[in-house]
Design a protein around this motif. Structure first.
Motif, PDB file in Angstrom:
ATOM      1  N   GLY A 163      22.151  34.049  29.782  1.00  8.94           N
ATOM      2  CA  GLY A 163      20.733  33.463  29.525  1.00  8.94           C
ATOM      3  C   GLY A 163      20.564  32.240  30.334  1.00  8.94           C
ATOM      4  O   GLY A 163      19.704  31.856  31.190  1.00  8.94           O
ATOM      5  N   GLN A 164      21.650  31.284  30.027  1.00 12.65           N
ATOM      6  CA  GLN A 164      21.744  29.884  30.890  1.00 12.65           C
ATOM      7  C   GLN A 164      22.109  30.157  32.387  1.00 12.65           C
ATOM      8  O   GLN A 164      21.297  29.340  33.178  1.00 12.65           O
ATOM      9  CB  GLN A 164      22.917  28.917  30.157  1.00 12.65           C
ATOM     10  CG  GLN A 164      22.525  28.383  28.805  1.00 12.65           C
ATOM     11  CD  GLN A 164      23.382  27.815  28.019  1.00 12.65           C
ATOM     12  OE1 GLN A 164      24.677  27.765  28.620  1.00 12.65           O
ATOM     13  NE2 GLN A 164      23.302  27.186  27.032  1.00 12.65           N
ATOM     14  N   TYR A 165      22.913  30.989  32.602  1.00 12.02           N
ATOM     15  CA  TYR A 165      23.046  31.232  34.021  1.00 12.02           C
ATOM     16  C   TYR A 165      21.812  31.984  34.749  1.00 12.02           C
ATOM     17  O   TYR A 165      21.686  31.745  35.707  1.00 12.02           O
ATOM     18  CB  TYR A 165      24.253  32.075  34.180  1.00 12.02           C
ATOM     19  CG  TYR A 165      24.315  32.898  35.462  1.00 12.02           C
ATOM     20  CD1 TYR A 165      25.064  32.141  36.508  1.00 12.02           C
ATOM     21  CD2 TYR A 165      23.916  34.245  35.702  1.00 12.02           C
ATOM     22  CE1 TYR A 165      25.116  32.735  37.604  1.00 12.02           C
ATOM     23  CE2 TYR A 165      24.259  34.779  36.907  1.00 12.02           C
ATOM     24  CZ  TYR A 165      24.911  33.938  37.955  1.00 12.02           C
ATOM     25  OH  TYR A 165      25.158  34.546  39.131  1.00 12.02           O
ATOM     26  N   ARG A 166      21.211  32.662  33.877  1.00 17.44           N
ATOM     27  CA  ARG A 166      19.914  33.341  34.637  1.00 17.44           C
ATOM     28  C   ARG A 166      18.891  32.260  34.781  1.00 17.44           C
ATOM     29  O   ARG A 166      18.082  32.403  35.652  1.00 17.44           O
ATOM     30  CB  ARG A 166      19.449  34.349  33.721  1.00 17.44           C
ATOM     31  CG  ARG A 166      20.279  35.817  33.580  1.00 17.44           C
ATOM     32  CD  ARG A 166      20.252  36.346  35.094  1.00 17.44           C
ATOM     33  NE  ARG A 166      18.731  36.499  35.601  1.00 17.44           N
ATOM     34  CZ  ARG A 166      18.379  36.758  36.821  1.00 17.44           C
ATOM     35  NH1 ARG A 166      19.138  36.870  37.810  1.00 17.44           N
ATOM     36  NH2 ARG A 166      16.960  36.919  37.040  1.00 17.44           N
ATOM     37  N   GLN A 167      18.853  31.226  33.912  1.00 20.25           N
ATOM     38  CA  GLN A 167      17.931  30.176  33.824  1.00 20.25           C
ATOM     39  C   GLN A 167      18.071  29.674  35.441  1.00 20.25           C
ATOM     40  O   GLN A 167      17.040  29.389  36.272  1.00 20.25           O
ATOM     41  CB  GLN A 167      17.775  29.033  32.833  1.00 20.25           C
ATOM     42  CG  GLN A 167      17.482  29.415  31.658  1.00 20.25           C
ATOM     43  CD  GLN A 167      17.415  28.326  30.602  1.00 20.25           C
ATOM     44  OE1 GLN A 167      18.447  27.898  30.489  1.00 20.25           O
ATOM     45  NE2 GLN A 167      16.226  27.973  30.104  1.00 20.25           N
ATOM     46  N   PHE A 168      19.311  29.261  35.785  1.00 24.67           N
ATOM     47  CA  PHE A 168      19.400  28.739  37.080  1.00 24.67           C
ATOM     48  C   PHE A 168      19.146  29.609  38.238  1.00 24.67           C
ATOM     49  O   PHE A 168      18.393  29.279  39.293  1.00 24.67           O
ATOM     50  CB  PHE A 168      21.301  28.161  37.258  1.00 24.67           C
ATOM     51  CG  PHE A 168      21.299  27.781  38.804  1.00 24.67           C
ATOM     52  CD1 PHE A 168      21.079  26.432  38.889  1.00 24.67           C
ATOM     53  CD2 PHE A 168      21.906  28.651  39.515  1.00 24.67           C
ATOM     54  CE1 PHE A 168      21.553  26.029  40.438  1.00 24.67           C
ATOM     55  CE2 PHE A 168      22.363  28.254  40.865  1.00 24.67           C
ATOM     56  CZ  PHE A 168      22.063  27.116  41.120  1.00 24.67           C
ATOM     57  N   VAL A 169      19.350  30.955  37.861  1.00 29.23           N
ATOM     58  CA  VAL A 169      18.961  31.844  39.109  1.00 29.23           C
ATOM     59  C   VAL A 169      17.582  32.156  39.204  1.00 29.23           C
ATOM     60  O   VAL A 169      17.052  32.015  40.446  1.00 29.23           O
ATOM     61  CB  VAL A 169      19.668  33.450  38.669  1.00 29.23           C
ATOM     62  CG1 VAL A 169      19.246  34.265  39.694  1.00 29.23           C
ATOM     63  CG2 VAL A 169      21.170  33.054  38.812  1.00 29.23           C
TER      64      VAL A 169
END
Length: 488
Positions: A39-45
């Protein structure tokens, strides 16, 4: 039409490659990272995607209109586009820095500086896809996007395996884009032929006028499509964002398929409008029927088998995404009717601002009502409702621009036959026997049987576009195999 079919086939493959990071890497990443880390990675994306499209401001996409219009000065158009993109991207990242620092990192938090670096590197000198497509080089488009896909996927997966650290993954992507822009700069300088091309009067003003409409419309569209992502990330947290991301996973199938067809269709409609406006509209109508044949079966299959697909590919921890995917299929049904190429071909881009304003307002209202009551399912429901508002306004504008009544503008008879064929064929996959007895293998078997029934129903209904689509597929495959034998 055959040339357009070949371009569309190659570009669809290129688009699938371009979205490969989103389509394939999550299946691997969810097994390496925890739900919260993913989810954190997807926030950046989410933030990066939002900013990239703002920074590009439709300048590169405008090549599909201006390169065919100024065929003798294509490199002058490309260079002008690169300069406009550079100015736009600098303005966007400067605004982000000022806003985030003035609000004490309340906007994007710890992602500020990697976002600034990533957006500047990603957006600039990334004109190749639209430029090569506009000059009829679809194979080169595929090579470019496939190479970029391979590098990005390898970078994300390898760094995730080695470090399982989200910050390291993000900075690795920044480094990769630094390498890409360096290589792009070399090729740009080597291939530039603008000095040998005739100058163009007033094209700056013309391109800016064209992009003002499409650019602001794209910004509104981006805001509308990412409003749910941002709301989930900021209000419900990274775990819910991970579930929402997987639930809307099929969106990238549409982006790879439907958007590719729209890009090729736009360039061809611009050419045909210069010769005969009636033939351009006829081309759009036939393409709409093809869109329905390609997207409707996918929507039905994904809605029917959402649970086994998500649980098998992503794990039981992502089961909350099942209902999100099923509701999201209504978005794919709306995507069958893409009015944007018909409007853009006439260079009347103001209509995009109106339709996206309407969609954004509807989305915000629906989101405020549905998210508190239904969580991420309410978020995707708001997105679907806003997409139909967008289609209504843009469709109304297209009908007015072409001066054709609604009953004649949309090929209702052929579309109805395709829809009825898709619905009747769904009877063969209705039973739970497919998954109860065969597990995930039953999903694959059921899909094959469904497509066979669908094609049979299209034959019975007498949908003429089926033969044209089959012929284009056979011709494209023949070209691929014949070129492979020649190289061998």
């Amino acid at each position: 039409m055959a040339g357009m079919g070949k371009q569309a086939a190659v570009l669809i493959a290129a688009r699938f490659a371009n979205y490969g990071l989103v389509l394939i890497s999550p299946i691997i990443l969810v097994r390496i990272l925890s739900v919260e880390q993913f989810g954190q990675y997807r926030q950046f994306v989410v933030y990066a995607t939002f900013l990239q499209l703002f920074a590009a401001f439709s300048f590169t996409e405008s090549l599909l209109y201006f390169v065919p219009s100024y065929a003798k000065s294509v490199w002058r158009i490309a260079n002008q586009t690169n300069l406009l993109t550079a100015c736009s991207s600098m303005v966007v990242v400067a605004a982000l820095i000022l806003l985030d620092l003035s609000l004490k990192h309340a906007v994007v938090g710890p992602y500020l500086w990697p976002l600034v670096a990533y957006v500047l590197l990603f957006v600039n000198l990334d004109f190749w896809e639209y430029f090569l497509l506009a000059i009829h080089r679809p194979a080169a488009v595929f090579a470019y996007t496939a190479g970029r896909l391979t590098a990005r996927m390898a970078t994300v997966i390898v760094v995730a395996l080695v470090t399982t650290n989200v910050g390291t993954i993000i900075w690795a992507l920044v480094g990769l884009e630094a390498v890409r822009i360096s290589i792009a700069c070399i090729f740009w300088r080597l291939m530039d032929r603008s000095a040998d091309e005739p100058p163009i009067a007033n094209v700056w003003r013309e391109q800016l006028r064209y992009c003002m409409g499409t650019g602001f419309a794209m910004m509104l569209n981006i805001a509308n499509r990412n409003l749910g992502n941002v709301a989930v990330a900021r209000v419900l947290g990274p775990v819910s964002l991970a579930h929402y991301t997987i639930g809307t996973y099929a969106e990238y199938f549409y982006l790879a398929l439907g958007y590719s067809i729209a890009l090729v269709l736009l360039a061809e409609m611009v050419r045909r409008n210069n010769e005969s406006p009636g033939s351009a509209l006829l081309l759009w109508q036939k393409t709409t029927v093809v869109n329905c044949m390609l997207l409707l079966p996918v929507a039905i299959l994904l809605a029917r088998f959402a649970e086994p697909i998500i649980v098998t590919l992503f794990g039981k921890g992502y089961r909350p995404a099942v209902m999100v995917m099923q509701v999201h299929m209504l978005f794919m049904i709306r995507a069958c009717f893409d009015f944007s190429p018909a409007v853009r071909a006439l260079n009347r881009t103001r209509a995009f601002v109106y339709c996206n304003v309407a969609a954004l307002i509807v989305n915000a209202i629906a989101l405020s009502v549905l998210m508190p009551a239904y969580g991420i399912v309410g978020v995707v429901g708001a997105l679907v409702i806003s997409s139909y508002a967008d289609a209504f306004v843009l469709g109304w504008a297209a009908i007015r621009l072409y001066g054709v009544p609604l009953r004649s503008f949309i090929p209702w008879k052929s579309v109805g036959k395709v829809g009825l064929s898709a619905a009747i064929s769904a009877a063969v996959i209705w039973s739970s026997v497919w998954t109860d007895w065969f597990g995930f293998g039953g999903v694959i078997a059921a899909s094959i049987v469904y497509y066979a029934a669908f094609v049979l129903m299209l034959r019975i209904m007498g949908v003429s576009e089926l033969d044209a689509l089959a012929l284009r597929i056979r011709n494209s495959l023949s070209m691929v195999f014949s070129s492979s034998r020649t190289r061998a």
